[in-house]
Design a protein around this motif. Sequence first.
Motif, PDB file in Angstrom:
ATOM      1  N   SER A   1       0.895  -1.314   0.147  1.00  0.00           N
ATOM      2  CA  SER A   1      -0.070   0.106  -0.171  1.00  0.00           C
ATOM      3  C   SER A   1       0.898   1.326   0.073  1.00  0.00           C
ATOM      4  N   ASP A   2       1.730   1.178  -0.746  1.00  0.00           N
ATOM      5  CA  ASP A   2       2.813   2.407  -1.195  1.00  0.00           C
ATOM      6  C   ASP A   2       2.597   2.954  -2.395  1.00  0.00           C
ATOM      7  N   VAL A   3       3.009   4.171  -2.700  1.00  0.00           N
ATOM      8  CA  VAL A   3       3.383   4.612  -4.153  1.00  0.00           C
ATOM      9  C   VAL A   3       4.686   5.097  -3.931  1.00  0.00           C
ATOM     10  N   ILE A   4       5.699   4.440  -4.862  1.00  0.00           N
ATOM     11  CA  ILE A   4       7.006   4.636  -4.996  1.00  0.00           C
ATOM     12  C   ILE A   4       7.350   5.891  -6.118  1.00  0.00           C
ATOM     13  N   VAL A   5       8.029   6.775  -5.800  1.00  0.00           N
ATOM     14  CA  VAL A   5       8.369   7.891  -7.096  1.00  0.00           C
ATOM     15  C   VAL A   5       9.814   7.287  -7.641  1.00  0.00           C
ATOM     16  N   PHE A   6       9.968   7.407  -8.769  1.00  0.00           N
ATOM     17  CA  PHE A   6      11.286   7.155  -9.418  1.00  0.00           C
ATOM     18  C   PHE A   6      11.536   8.360 -10.299  1.00  0.00           C
ATOM     19  N   SER A   7      12.706   8.574 -10.333  1.00  0.00           N
ATOM     20  CA  SER A   7      13.212   9.497 -11.537  1.00  0.00           C
ATOM     21  C   SER A   7      13.428   8.495 -12.667  1.00  0.00           C
ATOM     22  N   TYR A   8      13.316   9.127 -13.843  1.00  0.00           N
ATOM     23  CA  TYR A   8      13.375   8.658 -15.041  1.00  0.00           C
ATOM     24  C   TYR A   8      14.327   8.758 -16.053  1.00  0.00           C
ATOM     25  N   ASN A   9      15.243   8.038 -16.565  1.00  0.00           N
ATOM     26  CA  ASN A   9      16.332   8.657 -17.427  1.00  0.00           C
ATOM     27  C   ASN A   9      15.982   7.984 -18.793  1.00  0.00           C
ATOM     28  N   SER A  10      15.240   8.880 -19.762  1.00  0.00           N
ATOM     29  CA  SER A  10      15.013   8.559 -21.123  1.00  0.00           C
ATOM     30  C   SER A  10      15.965   8.137 -22.109  1.00  0.00           C
ATOM     31  N   THR A  11      17.335   8.402 -21.741  1.00  0.00           N
ATOM     32  CA  THR A  11      18.199   7.999 -22.613  1.00  0.00           C
ATOM     33  C   THR A  11      18.650   6.670 -22.370  1.00  0.00           C
ATOM     34  N   ASN A  12      18.716   6.019 -21.097  1.00  0.00           N
ATOM     35  CA  ASN A  12      19.087   4.647 -20.976  1.00  0.00           C
ATOM     36  C   ASN A  12      17.810   3.875 -20.360  1.00  0.00           C
ATOM     37  N   GLY A  13      16.802   4.374 -20.167  1.00  0.00           N
ATOM     38  CA  GLY A  13      15.650   3.700 -19.594  1.00  0.00           C
ATOM     39  C   GLY A  13      15.934   3.127 -18.065  1.00  0.00           C
ATOM     40  N   THR A  14      16.590   4.070 -17.531  1.00  0.00           N
ATOM     41  CA  THR A  14      16.910   3.547 -16.041  1.00  0.00           C
ATOM     42  C   THR A  14      16.084   4.179 -15.052  1.00  0.00           C
ATOM     43  N   LEU A  15      15.286   3.566 -13.772  1.00  0.00           N
ATOM     44  CA  LEU A  15      14.495   4.111 -13.127  1.00  0.00           C
ATOM     45  C   LEU A  15      15.161   4.176 -11.656  1.00  0.00           C
ATOM     46  N   THR A  16      15.106   5.315 -10.927  1.00  0.00           N
ATOM     47  CA  THR A  16      15.818   5.477  -9.656  1.00  0.00           C
ATOM     48  C   THR A  16      14.872   5.902  -8.771  1.00  0.00           C
ATOM     49  N   PRO A  17      14.706   5.022  -7.524  1.00  0.00           N
ATOM     50  CA  PRO A  17      13.628   5.370  -6.610  1.00  0.00           C
ATOM     51  C   PRO A  17      14.028   6.563  -5.586  1.00  0.00           C
ATOM     52  N   ILE A  18      13.144   7.811  -5.643  1.00  0.00           N
ATOM     53  CA  ILE A  18      13.663   8.972  -4.734  1.00  0.00           C
ATOM     54  C   ILE A  18      12.751   9.048  -3.470  1.00  0.00           C
ATOM     55  N   GLN A  19      11.360   8.404  -3.784  1.00  0.00           N
ATOM     56  CA  GLN A  19      10.696   8.364  -2.533  1.00  0.00           C
ATOM     57  C   GLN A  19       9.600   7.396  -2.402  1.00  0.00           C
ATOM     58  N   THR A  20       9.281   6.892  -1.206  1.00  0.00           N
ATOM     59  CA  THR A  20       8.103   5.848  -1.121  1.00  0.00           C
ATOM     60  C   THR A  20       6.684   6.730   0.002  1.00  0.00           C
ATOM     61  N   ILE A  21       5.951   6.762  -0.579  1.00  0.00           N
ATOM     62  CA  ILE A  21       4.792   7.452   0.237  1.00  0.00           C
ATOM     63  C   ILE A  21       3.585   6.443   0.552  1.00  0.00           C
ATOM     64  N   SER A  22       2.899   6.279   1.731  1.00  0.00           N
ATOM     65  CA  SER A  22       1.836   5.282   1.955  1.00  0.00           C
ATOM     66  C   SER A  22       0.625   5.683   1.222  1.00  0.00           C
ATOM     67  N   SER A  23      -0.139   4.803   0.820  1.00  0.00           N
ATOM     68  CA  SER A  23      -1.637   5.165   0.175  1.00  0.00           C
ATOM     69  C   SER A  23      -2.605   5.024   1.246  1.00  0.00           C
ATOM     70  N   ILE A  24      -2.350   4.502   2.426  1.00  0.00           N
ATOM     71  CA  ILE A  24      -3.420   4.615   3.423  1.00  0.00           C
ATOM     72  C   ILE A  24      -3.068   5.377   4.713  1.00  0.00           C
ATOM     73  N   PRO A  25      -4.236   5.728   5.329  1.00  0.00           N
ATOM     74  CA  PRO A  25      -3.700   6.537   6.791  1.00  0.00           C
ATOM     75  C   PRO A  25      -2.789   5.675   7.739  1.00  0.00           C
ATOM     76  N   GLN A  26      -2.146   6.359   8.320  1.00  0.00           N
ATOM     77  CA  GLN A  26      -1.010   5.508   9.548  1.00  0.00           C
ATOM     78  C   GLN A  26      -1.838   4.654  10.388  1.00  0.00           C
ATOM     79  N   ASP A  27      -2.932   5.120  10.769  1.00  0.00           N
ATOM     80  CA  ASP A  27      -3.604   4.331  11.851  1.00  0.00           C
ATOM     81  C   ASP A  27      -4.649   3.280  11.164  1.00  0.00           C
ATOM     82  N   TYR A  28      -4.740   3.180  10.024  1.00  0.00           N
ATOM     83  CA  TYR A  28      -5.402   2.176   9.279  1.00  0.00           C
ATOM     84  C   TYR A  28      -4.734   0.849   9.427  1.00  0.00           C
TER      85      TYR A  28
END
Length: 344
Positions: free
Chosen positions: A214-241
């Motif tokens: 239940s997370d959303v992961i944010v990636f930076s995308y390099n369109s030259t070589n097709g690489t994805l690098t994670p830069i953030q993870t944020i929950s999709s549900i409330p902390q108390d759920y």
Amino acid sequence: MTQKILLGTYTKRKSEGIYSVKLDEQKKQLIDLKEEVTVSTPTYLAGNNDYSLLFSIAKSSNGQGGIASYRYNKQQKSYTKSDSVFSDGAPPCYIAYDQAKQLIFTANYHKGQVSVYRTSTDGDLTLVDTHVHSGKSVHENQQSPHAHYFDFTPDKKFLVSCDLGSDELLMYTLDDENKLTVCDVISVTPGTGPRHIVFHPNNRFAYVVGELSSDVIVFSYNSTNGTLTPIQTISSIPQDYDAFNGAAAIRISSDGRFVYASNRGHDSIAIYEAAEDGTLTLVNHTPTEGETPRDFNLDPSERFIVVGHQDSDNLTLFERNDKDGTLTLLQKDVFAPEVICVKF
């Protein structure tokens, strides 16, 4: 003005196949549910710009899984089957279509594989290539690979697949004969279960929804070589759920300012605002007024969002505020059986 929406479904209880419904923009209502195609398990849909050519996940009468194509007859106002391709085992769970290249891409959860099909303007289907994933991860639902998404990156340089079972994103190149080659494998945190991905319109960032975490992961995308690098993870549900939740669909507004993700269990849409560096800040969680919001989508004007519920057999219509991304409930009692996919 009315807009036509196509609905992919399970056919385990009430559904008979592919349905359509209309969005009356002036009255702000969903109206006129109609069965378009009788077919078993059309869980995901794709098509050309006006859906006069429609592609669907399908199951054959003898239990084989595959895909089917349909053409719309304007005089008869109905779809006619063009072609189908089936094989032993479960059908895919995702289908995408590239109109320019006349290619179809599928991801098969149960087989852990992705496939490329060649098609035509008449809907003929030919399997071109298949690649089987490998690996597993830590969750009980990750004992084998489970490909859940497969499509071009927006720049059309690469194909990307989300594998829920192996906790990986696989990047592919496609040669002149439409054969697949893996060019990169990006591992995510064990137990994430990457399900679907959307790209920011600036082509610099991508957002992956993790079904199991239940997370959303944010990636930076390099369109030259097709690489994805994670830069953030944020929950999709409330902390108390702390009850069961499985994240499902993810969408992004065309201006790149807002990202939306659906929660099955919490039965909500998580709304995020995207900063210039791609990172997300939670705006709120909006209840979807139904059980198991498997898919949802923004209409072309992006004034509305329609949510399909797998278990409560209803559609919910929201009006979207493009200034702050928030949703206002308009309608919640529109019958539509076992909805899995919402396509404008």
